[in-house]
Design an enzyme around this catalytic site. Structure first.
Site, PDB file in Angstrom:
ATOM      1  N   LEU A 159     -32.775   7.712  34.390  1.00  0.00           N
ATOM      2  CA  LEU A 159     -33.499   7.376  33.164  1.00  0.00           C
ATOM      3  C   LEU A 159     -34.963   7.808  33.143  1.00  0.00           C
ATOM      4  O   LEU A 159     -35.760   7.247  32.411  1.00  0.00           O
ATOM      5  CB  LEU A 159     -33.390   5.858  32.906  1.00  0.00           C
ATOM      6  CG  LEU A 159     -31.985   5.356  32.606  1.00  0.00           C
ATOM      7  CD1 LEU A 159     -31.974   3.849  32.409  1.00  0.00           C
ATOM      8  CD2 LEU A 159     -31.382   6.056  31.394  1.00  0.00           C
ATOM      9  N   ASN A 216     -26.667  17.400  33.883  1.00  0.00           N
ATOM     10  CA  ASN A 216     -26.788  16.011  33.436  1.00  0.00           C
ATOM     11  C   ASN A 216     -25.442  15.598  32.840  1.00  0.00           C
ATOM     12  O   ASN A 216     -24.751  16.416  32.238  1.00  0.00           O
ATOM     13  CB  ASN A 216     -27.877  15.889  32.362  1.00  0.00           C
ATOM     14  CG  ASN A 216     -28.075  14.456  31.890  1.00  0.00           C
ATOM     15  OD1 ASN A 216     -28.149  13.532  32.707  1.00  0.00           O
ATOM     16  ND2 ASN A 216     -28.137  14.259  30.587  1.00  0.00           N
ATOM     17  N   HIS A 258     -23.804  13.055  30.060  1.00  0.00           N
ATOM     18  CA  HIS A 258     -24.149  12.197  28.921  1.00  0.00           C
ATOM     19  C   HIS A 258     -22.867  11.554  28.387  1.00  0.00           C
ATOM     20  O   HIS A 258     -21.870  12.251  28.188  1.00  0.00           O
ATOM     21  CB  HIS A 258     -24.846  13.015  27.824  1.00  0.00           C
ATOM     22  CG  HIS A 258     -25.299  12.158  26.694  1.00  0.00           C
ATOM     23  ND1 HIS A 258     -26.369  11.299  26.795  1.00  0.00           N
ATOM     24  CD2 HIS A 258     -24.782  11.976  25.448  1.00  0.00           C
ATOM     25  CE1 HIS A 258     -26.514  10.634  25.666  1.00  0.00           C
ATOM     26  NE2 HIS A 258     -25.567  11.026  24.830  1.00  0.00           N
ATOM     27  N   ASP A 288     -31.353  15.562  26.641  1.00  0.00           N
ATOM     28  CA  ASP A 288     -29.950  15.850  26.313  1.00  0.00           C
ATOM     29  C   ASP A 288     -29.777  17.200  25.616  1.00  0.00           C
ATOM     30  O   ASP A 288     -28.856  17.392  24.826  1.00  0.00           O
ATOM     31  CB  ASP A 288     -29.321  14.720  25.450  1.00  0.00           C
ATOM     32  CG  ASP A 288     -29.327  13.381  26.168  1.00  0.00           C
ATOM     33  OD1 ASP A 288     -29.264  13.379  27.409  1.00  0.00           O
ATOM     34  OD2 ASP A 288     -29.424  12.346  25.492  1.00  0.00           O
ATOM     35  N   GLU A 335     -16.047  10.870  32.481  1.00  0.00           N
ATOM     36  CA  GLU A 335     -17.215  11.320  33.253  1.00  0.00           C
ATOM     37  C   GLU A 335     -16.830  11.607  34.700  1.00  0.00           C
ATOM     38  O   GLU A 335     -17.235  12.619  35.274  1.00  0.00           O
ATOM     39  CB  GLU A 335     -18.315  10.254  33.214  1.00  0.00           C
ATOM     40  CG  GLU A 335     -18.919  10.060  31.841  1.00  0.00           C
ATOM     41  CD  GLU A 335     -20.028   9.016  31.854  1.00  0.00           C
ATOM     42  OE1 GLU A 335     -20.813   8.995  32.798  1.00  0.00           O
ATOM     43  OE2 GLU A 335     -20.104   8.223  30.905  1.00  0.00           O
ATOM     44  N   GLY A 343     -24.123   3.798  39.829  1.00  0.00           N
ATOM     45  CA  GLY A 343     -23.787   4.981  40.618  1.00  0.00           C
ATOM     46  C   GLY A 343     -22.301   5.278  40.681  1.00  0.00           C
ATOM     47  O   GLY A 343     -21.837   5.891  41.649  1.00  0.00           O
ATOM     48  N   SER A 344     -21.553   4.903  39.627  1.00  0.00           N
ATOM     49  CA  SER A 344     -20.124   5.232  39.678  1.00  0.00           C
ATOM     50  C   SER A 344     -19.919   6.745  39.613  1.00  0.00           C
ATOM     51  O   SER A 344     -18.984   7.273  40.219  1.00  0.00           O
ATOM     52  CB  SER A 344     -19.349   4.517  38.574  1.00  0.00           C
ATOM     53  OG  SER A 344     -19.710   5.003  37.312  1.00  0.00           O
ATOM     54  N   ASN A 345     -20.820   7.437  38.913  1.00  0.00           N
ATOM     55  CA  ASN A 345     -20.724   8.913  38.916  1.00  0.00           C
ATOM     56  C   ASN A 345     -21.103   9.491  40.276  1.00  0.00           C
ATOM     57  O   ASN A 345     -20.505  10.468  40.726  1.00  0.00           O
ATOM     58  CB  ASN A 345     -21.607   9.507  37.820  1.00  0.00           C
ATOM     59  CG  ASN A 345     -20.920   9.472  36.469  1.00  0.00           C
ATOM     60  OD1 ASN A 345     -19.971  10.207  36.232  1.00  0.00           O
ATOM     61  ND2 ASN A 345     -21.376   8.591  35.605  1.00  0.00           N
TER      62      ASN A 345
END
Ligand code: GRF
Length: 208
Positions: free
Chosen positions: A92, A109, A111, A152, A181, A13-15
């Site tokens: 995922l 999203n 990627h 994607d 990101e 969960g760093s994003n």
């Protein structure tokens, strides 16, 4: 009006953290993270949600008899919590057309590569960076795109690249890409909330 954001996660969960930080700093001006959905229990992403008192739930495809049931349940949750925007940040599982249609133009999203390279089935997590490393490409990066039901696929909103050098390993590539990101995902969310996205057929751009 403040837009309510749901973040879907499957990992550390760093994003998610970069989005939380951006809502707190005002980089995302009119948004708040109101829901975190994880694909399994014990994700570190849930600790981050707890630290910020964000409602968080586990939704596992295997707990439902069909993916349709799973998606109907998730859609119900999104409606109950009046979610305006969905961000898939390392999630995922696949969302069915029911959800992608209901939230068309409102699902992003992230990627960890430059789409259309190193994306699609099997390209997730370290697999992406290992494939980048093995291929010998000299550039990689990250992509934020809208979700349209494919893997994607969907209009690309932001991409940023970084060099791959002889001293890089899949791990150092991942580190560089994650830094990108954490920069571009909050920027993309802010642009969507502010209505700064221009669609041109299959393409999307941020108004400047
Ligand atoms: C990120 O590299 C993201 O691009 C990919 O999965 C990873 C999730 O990392 N889809 P985190 O859970 O946000 O740290």
């Amino acid at each position: 009006m403040i837009k309510r954001i749901a973040v879907f996660v499957s990992g550390s969960g760093s994003n998610l953290q970069s989005l939380i930080d951006a809502t707190l700093s005002g980089e995302i001006e009119n948004g708040s993270i109101d829901l975190v959905v994880g694909s399994k229990p014990d994700l570190y992403a849930f600790e981050r949600a707890k630290n910020h008192h964000i409602h968080h739930v586990v939704k596992r495809v295997k707990d439902f008899s069909t993916t349709e049931e799973y998606n109907a349940d998730v859609l119900g949750l999104l409606k109950d919590r009046k979610i305006d925007l969905i961000v898939l940040a390392g999630y995922l599982a696949i969302l069915t057309p029911e959800i992608t249609k209901a939230y068309a133009g409102r699902i992003l999203n992230i990627h960890p590569a430059l789409i259309p390279s190193f994306c699609g089935k099997g390209y997730y997590g370290m697999h992406v960076h290992e494939a980048v490393y093995t291929s010998g490409v000299k550039l990689t990066g990250a992509t934020v795109h809208f979700v349209d039901g494919g893997i994607d696929t969907g209009a690309i909103l932001i991409q940023e690249s970084c060099p791959v050098s002889v001293n890089d390993t899949p791990e150092t590539i991942q580190k560089k890409v994650l830094e990108i990101e954490h920069r571009i995902l909050p920027r993309a969310v802010d642009a969507v909330i502010k209505g700064e996205v221009i669609f041109d057929g299959e393409r999307a751009f941020i108004k400047k």
